[in-house]
Design a protein around this motif. Sequence first.
Motif, PDB file in Angstrom:
ATOM      1  N   ILE A  39       5.171 -11.618 -38.376  1.00  0.00           N
ATOM      2  CA  ILE A  39       5.429 -11.416 -36.952  1.00  0.00           C
ATOM      3  C   ILE A  39       4.214 -10.768 -36.298  1.00  0.00           C
ATOM      4  CG2 ILE A  39       6.869 -10.223 -35.261  1.00  0.00           C
ATOM      5  CD1 ILE A  39       9.168 -10.408 -37.261  1.00  0.00           C
ATOM      6  N   THR A  40       3.871 -11.242 -35.108  1.00  0.00           N
ATOM      7  CA  THR A  40       2.803 -10.649 -34.305  1.00  0.00           C
ATOM      8  C   THR A  40       3.369 -10.271 -32.947  1.00  0.00           C
ATOM      9  OG1 THR A  40       1.118 -11.977 -35.414  1.00  0.00           O
ATOM     10  CG2 THR A  40       0.522 -11.038 -33.286  1.00  0.00           C
ATOM     11  N   VAL A  41       3.106  -9.046 -32.542  1.00  0.00           N
ATOM     12  CA  VAL A  41       3.567  -8.534 -31.256  1.00  0.00           C
ATOM     13  C   VAL A  41       2.357  -8.333 -30.346  1.00  0.00           C
ATOM     14  CG1 VAL A  41       4.734  -6.624 -30.083  1.00  0.00           C
ATOM     15  CG2 VAL A  41       5.526  -7.361 -32.343  1.00  0.00           C
ATOM     16  N   ASN A  42       2.429  -8.895 -29.144  1.00  0.00           N
ATOM     17  CA  ASN A  42       1.405  -8.677 -28.132  1.00  0.00           C
ATOM     18  C   ASN A  42       1.657  -7.310 -27.503  1.00  0.00           C
ATOM     19  OD1 ASN A  42      -0.201  -8.573 -25.860  1.00  0.00           O
ATOM     20  ND2 ASN A  42       0.449 -10.541 -25.046  1.00  0.00           N
ATOM     21  N   MET A  43       0.762  -6.356 -27.769  1.00  0.00           N
ATOM     22  CA  MET A  43       0.969  -4.984 -27.302  1.00  0.00           C
ATOM     23  C   MET A  43       0.864  -4.857 -25.785  1.00  0.00           C
ATOM     24  SD  MET A  43       1.832  -3.542 -30.044  1.00  0.00           S
ATOM     25  CE  MET A  43       1.770  -1.782 -29.722  1.00  0.00           C
ATOM     26  N   GLN A  44       0.222  -5.822 -25.123  1.00  0.00           N
ATOM     27  CA  GLN A  44       0.152  -5.820 -23.655  1.00  0.00           C
ATOM     28  C   GLN A  44       1.534  -6.011 -23.040  1.00  0.00           C
ATOM     29  OE1 GLN A  44      -2.176  -5.358 -21.377  1.00  0.00           O
ATOM     30  NE2 GLN A  44      -4.128  -5.577 -22.417  1.00  0.00           N
ATOM     31  N   SER A  45       2.488  -6.529 -23.824  1.00  0.00           N
ATOM     32  CA  SER A  45       3.806  -6.860 -23.277  1.00  0.00           C
ATOM     33  C   SER A  45       4.795  -5.702 -23.345  1.00  0.00           C
ATOM     34  CB  SER A  45       4.376  -8.089 -23.995  1.00  0.00           C
ATOM     35  OG  SER A  45       4.754  -7.786 -25.325  1.00  0.00           O
ATOM     36  N   ILE A  46       4.310  -4.485 -23.599  1.00  0.00           N
ATOM     37  CA  ILE A  46       5.206  -3.327 -23.651  1.00  0.00           C
ATOM     38  C   ILE A  46       5.899  -3.148 -22.302  1.00  0.00           C
ATOM     39  CG2 ILE A  46       3.443  -1.613 -23.002  1.00  0.00           C
ATOM     40  CD1 ILE A  46       4.803   0.259 -25.105  1.00  0.00           C
ATOM     41  N   GLU A  62      -6.456  -2.481 -25.422  1.00  0.00           N
ATOM     42  CA  GLU A  62      -7.723  -3.220 -25.302  1.00  0.00           C
ATOM     43  C   GLU A  62      -8.389  -3.331 -26.669  1.00  0.00           C
ATOM     44  OE1 GLU A  62      -9.043  -4.876 -22.705  1.00  0.00           O
ATOM     45  OE2 GLU A  62      -7.201  -4.388 -21.618  1.00  0.00           O
ATOM     46  N   LYS A  63      -8.372  -2.259 -27.418  1.00  0.00           N
ATOM     47  CA  LYS A  63      -8.987  -2.237 -28.748  1.00  0.00           C
ATOM     48  C   LYS A  63      -8.065  -2.812 -29.820  1.00  0.00           C
ATOM     49  CE  LYS A  63     -11.519   0.861 -31.836  1.00  0.00           C
ATOM     50  NZ  LYS A  63     -11.985   2.238 -32.037  1.00  0.00           N
ATOM     51  N   TYR A  64      -6.747  -2.589 -29.672  1.00  0.00           N
ATOM     52  CA  TYR A  64      -5.757  -3.039 -30.651  1.00  0.00           C
ATOM     53  C   TYR A  64      -4.698  -3.890 -29.935  1.00  0.00           C
ATOM     54  CZ  TYR A  64      -7.910   0.948 -32.990  1.00  0.00           C
ATOM     55  OH  TYR A  64      -8.821   1.831 -33.517  1.00  0.00           O
ATOM     56  N   PRO A  65      -5.005  -5.137 -29.644  1.00  0.00           N
ATOM     57  CA  PRO A  65      -4.115  -5.964 -28.807  1.00  0.00           C
ATOM     58  C   PRO A  65      -2.826  -6.420 -29.484  1.00  0.00           C
ATOM     59  CG  PRO A  65      -5.999  -7.250 -29.551  1.00  0.00           C
ATOM     60  CD  PRO A  65      -6.242  -5.835 -29.993  1.00  0.00           C
ATOM     61  N   THR A  66      -2.759  -6.344 -30.810  1.00  0.00           N
ATOM     62  CA  THR A  66      -1.541  -6.798 -31.499  1.00  0.00           C
ATOM     63  C   THR A  66      -1.076  -5.777 -32.529  1.00  0.00           C
ATOM     64  OG1 THR A  66      -2.779  -7.985 -33.208  1.00  0.00           O
ATOM     65  CG2 THR A  66      -2.147  -9.244 -31.247  1.00  0.00           C
ATOM     66  N   ALA A  67       0.196  -5.865 -32.833  1.00  0.00           N
ATOM     67  CA  ALA A  67       0.782  -5.186 -33.992  1.00  0.00           C
ATOM     68  C   ALA A  67       1.375  -6.300 -34.844  1.00  0.00           C
ATOM     69  CB  ALA A  67       1.863  -4.202 -33.565  1.00  0.00           C
ATOM     70  N   THR A  68       1.347  -6.133 -36.161  1.00  0.00           N
ATOM     71  CA  THR A  68       1.863  -7.189 -37.037  1.00  0.00           C
ATOM     72  C   THR A  68       2.769  -6.607 -38.110  1.00  0.00           C
ATOM     73  OG1 THR A  68      -0.048  -7.060 -38.515  1.00  0.00           O
ATOM     74  CG2 THR A  68      -0.172  -8.657 -36.708  1.00  0.00           C
TER      75      THR A  68
END
Length: 191
Positions: free
Chosen positions: A70-77, A97-103
């Motif tokens: 699973i990949t989460v777009n952190m911009q979508s918080i 900006e530096k860490y755009p995703t969580a997996t």
Amino acid sequence: MNRLVLASVAALATTSVFGAPVTYVLDSHHTYPSFEADHMGGLSIWRGKFSDTSGKVVYDKEAKSGSIDITVNMQSINFGMEKMDEHAKSAEILDVEKYPTATYTGKFSKFNGATPTEAQGTFTLHGVTKPLTLTINSFMCKPHPMTKKEVCGADASASFNRSDFGVNYGDAHGFKMGVKLQIQVEGSPPG
């Protein structure tokens, strides 16, 4: 003898067709990881979700095995409050900006019959990777009433300490570092 050989071949062919792993692509419109985090050391609980998630689950019911990516777009918080969303995205907290995703990458590790009840894997947040176990509270596969395609859905949960991932904003003000995850997912085979 020939009938026995043919029966054995037929049995093997049937097993390979029905026992093969199936890949389920997550439906981003029905997959919303949500979370709870402390505000001010017990003053209140902040709740939010991520509205842009992608990934897949591979599930082999017969072999009682499977994997999760699973990949989460952190911009979508989304806290439901724009100023809070922007602060969470800033370098002071998640630094999207530096860490755009969580997996999350894991494998089903416990089953009740053929139903997975746990996944063990690794969670990467803020550039840090740590082990994380998901408890699978419910899991079901069935034909979708509208598309007639098979769909699987699950509700999973986990907890982690955000300071372990370098996200320690508020620690100096007494914020508790524990985060509770609640993850709802649905997915179908591609095509």
